[in-house]
Design an enzyme around this catalytic site. Structure first.
Site, PDB file in Angstrom:
ATOM      1  CG  HIS A  65       7.555   7.766   5.099  1.00 45.71           C
ATOM      2  ND1 HIS A  65       7.294   7.206   4.023  1.00 45.71           N
ATOM      3  CD2 HIS A  65       6.093   7.719   5.938  1.00 45.71           C
ATOM      4  CE1 HIS A  65       6.085   6.632   3.646  1.00 45.71           C
ATOM      5  NE2 HIS A  65       5.275   6.992   4.962  1.00 45.71           N
ATOM      6  CG  ASN A  82       6.497   3.283   5.652  1.00 45.22           C
ATOM      7  OD1 ASN A  82       5.760   3.027   4.679  1.00 45.22           O
ATOM      8  ND2 ASN A  82       6.205   3.657   6.751  1.00 45.22           N
ATOM      9  CB  CYS A 125       2.743  10.121   1.353  1.00 45.18           C
ATOM     10  SG  CYS A 125       0.861  10.781   0.936  1.00 45.18           S
ATOM     11  CG  HIS A 173       3.623   4.942   9.052  1.00 47.25           C
ATOM     12  ND1 HIS A 173       3.000   4.174   8.556  1.00 47.25           N
ATOM     13  CD2 HIS A 173       4.100   5.793   8.148  1.00 47.25           C
ATOM     14  CE1 HIS A 173       2.920   4.442   7.249  1.00 47.25           C
ATOM     15  NE2 HIS A 173       3.455   5.306   7.038  1.00 47.25           N
ATOM     16  NE  ARG A 195      -1.359   2.593   2.900  1.00 46.11           N
ATOM     17  CZ  ARG A 195      -0.563   3.604   3.325  1.00 46.11           C
ATOM     18  NH1 ARG A 195      -0.598   4.841   2.332  1.00 46.11           N
ATOM     19  NH2 ARG A 195      -0.139   3.640   4.627  1.00 46.11           N
ATOM     20  CG  ASP A 196       3.212   4.422   3.052  1.00 44.68           C
ATOM     21  OD1 ASP A 196       3.270   5.155   2.072  1.00 44.68           O
ATOM     22  OD2 ASP A 196       3.169   4.794   4.142  1.00 44.68           O
TER      23      ASP A 196
END
Ligand code: HMG
Ligand code: MG
Length: 322
Positions: A214, A254, A245, A212, A20-21
């Protein structure tokens, strides 16, 4: 780690963000069949929680289109839980229809990012989320609350730790089972992460928090240490360090899952993840995307495997005939 803690505290739960990310910001989207293979490989490496996709506008994030078809194609064997990111009622309905095991609602500490990301203010997002959390919970679906820009916002500048604590509390009060604290643009260092965590931990127990990070400035692994020292045992990470993002200009992926597993195993902690399988998956997905592997651990393990393969493939030396 803090040896005064219970030994069970040495188990860390990883939430794999790659599908996803990771993929949401890749220039060339992967085909459904490749996304499916990625998720299956990740589950096979021992990851127990995987964020599969997002039920967001396909006009805004085309890489996440077909998330419904992806969920439908998942084999669902074993105990792996598959999650989905959801911005509104339409997304929740899609996630329910897709039989997502958990959903993630997402807001931020700052209005600038929230408006760029989902088109509303932070306050409006909380109002929108309240009935969504109730609906999901009534169906037995766990709700994770993502809180972005916990260190700084690309539009509004630095975030005060007290603001993060207040926002995290509000998400918990709405009924989220876990709050994921996102350094969305990856600018934090242990020097800014530690006071932010202290402020949040003043209000919320470590067991309800995830981090979380990055890795834009290469601080992802370093930032895990203050979180681990403070008892946080849930970490979001992305295989091969994929992603970023689309609404956080310049942010990279991430912290790589391979780096996280290597660190944790090195600290004597357990993850349930087979690092060799995970690294092979990171190499595979990097090749599928036609980009370099973003994990240093992944690169090192791949180089070792290649050296071993080359040695095994060498013809046997015959003794010199005299
Ligand atoms: P909007 O334009 O304000 O919504 O978008 P709308 O209600 O006016 O609808 C406009 C169109 O979008 C309509 O379609 C809707 O059907 C459609 P049209 O009539 O034009 O054909 N739509 C949807 N389609 C699919 N699924 C939905 C949905 N809702 C409306 N759920 C919206 C509002 C939130 C949908 C939009 O702004 C959006 O999708 N934004 C994308 C946000 C996103 O995915 N960002 C990246 C993930 S967040 C992140 O990465 C941060 C995180 O990792 C933590 C961290 O790092 O800090 C979580
Ligand atoms: Mg993120």
């Amino acid at each position: 780690m803090n040896r005064s803690q219970d030994v069970r505290d040495d188990r860390v739960s990883l939430i794999e963000m790659g599908p996803r990310d990771g993929l949401q910001n890749e220039a060339s989207p992967l085909a459904l069949i490749q996304r499916l293979e990625l998720i299956q490989r990740l589950a096979d490496s021992g990851l127990q929680r995987i964020e599969v996709g997002a039920f967001v506008s396909a006009k805004k994030v085309p890489q996440m289109a077909d998330s419904a078809a992806l969920f439908q194609a998942l084999p669902r064997k074993g105990s792996t839980r598959y999650g989905a990111l959801v911005p509104n009622l339409q997304g929740l309905q899609a996630a329910i229809a897709a039989r997502a095991d958990e959903i993630g609602l997402f807001t931020a500490c700052s209005d600038g990012f929230t408006r760029a990301n989902i088109g509303i203010s932070v306050e409006e997002s909380l109002v929108r989320f309240a009935p969504l959390v109730q609906e999901a919970r009534s169906l037995g679906i766990k709700v994770r609350g993502y809180l972005s820009t916990v260190i700084a916002c690309p539009f509004d500048g630095p975030t005060r730790p007290k603001r993060v604590a207040a926002m995290a509390e509000q998400l918990l009060d709405l009924g989220c089972h876990e709050i994921s604290l996102g350094d969305t643009i990856g600018v934090g260092t242990p020097g800014t992460v530690a006071p932010m965590l202290d402020a949040v931990l003043h209000e919320i127990p470590a067991g309800r928090l995830a981090v979380h990070f990055h890795d834009t400035y290469g601080q992802g692994v370093a930032n895990l240490l203050p979180a681990l020292e403070r008892g946080i045992r849930t970490i979001d990470c992305s295989v091969a360090g994929l992603g970023g993002c689309p609404y956080a200009p310049g942010a990279s992926g991430n912290v790589a899952s391979e780096e996280v597993v290597y660190l944790l195993h090195g600290l004597g902690m357990t993850t349930g993840v087979d690092l060799d399988k995970l690294a092979a998956t990171g190499q595979w997905v990097s090749e599928q995307l036609g980009r370099p592997n973003g994990s240093r651990v992944g690169q090192a393990l791949h180089a070792n495997a290649e050296r071993l393969r080359a040695r095994l493939c060498q013809p046997l030396a015959h003794p010199q005939e005299s």
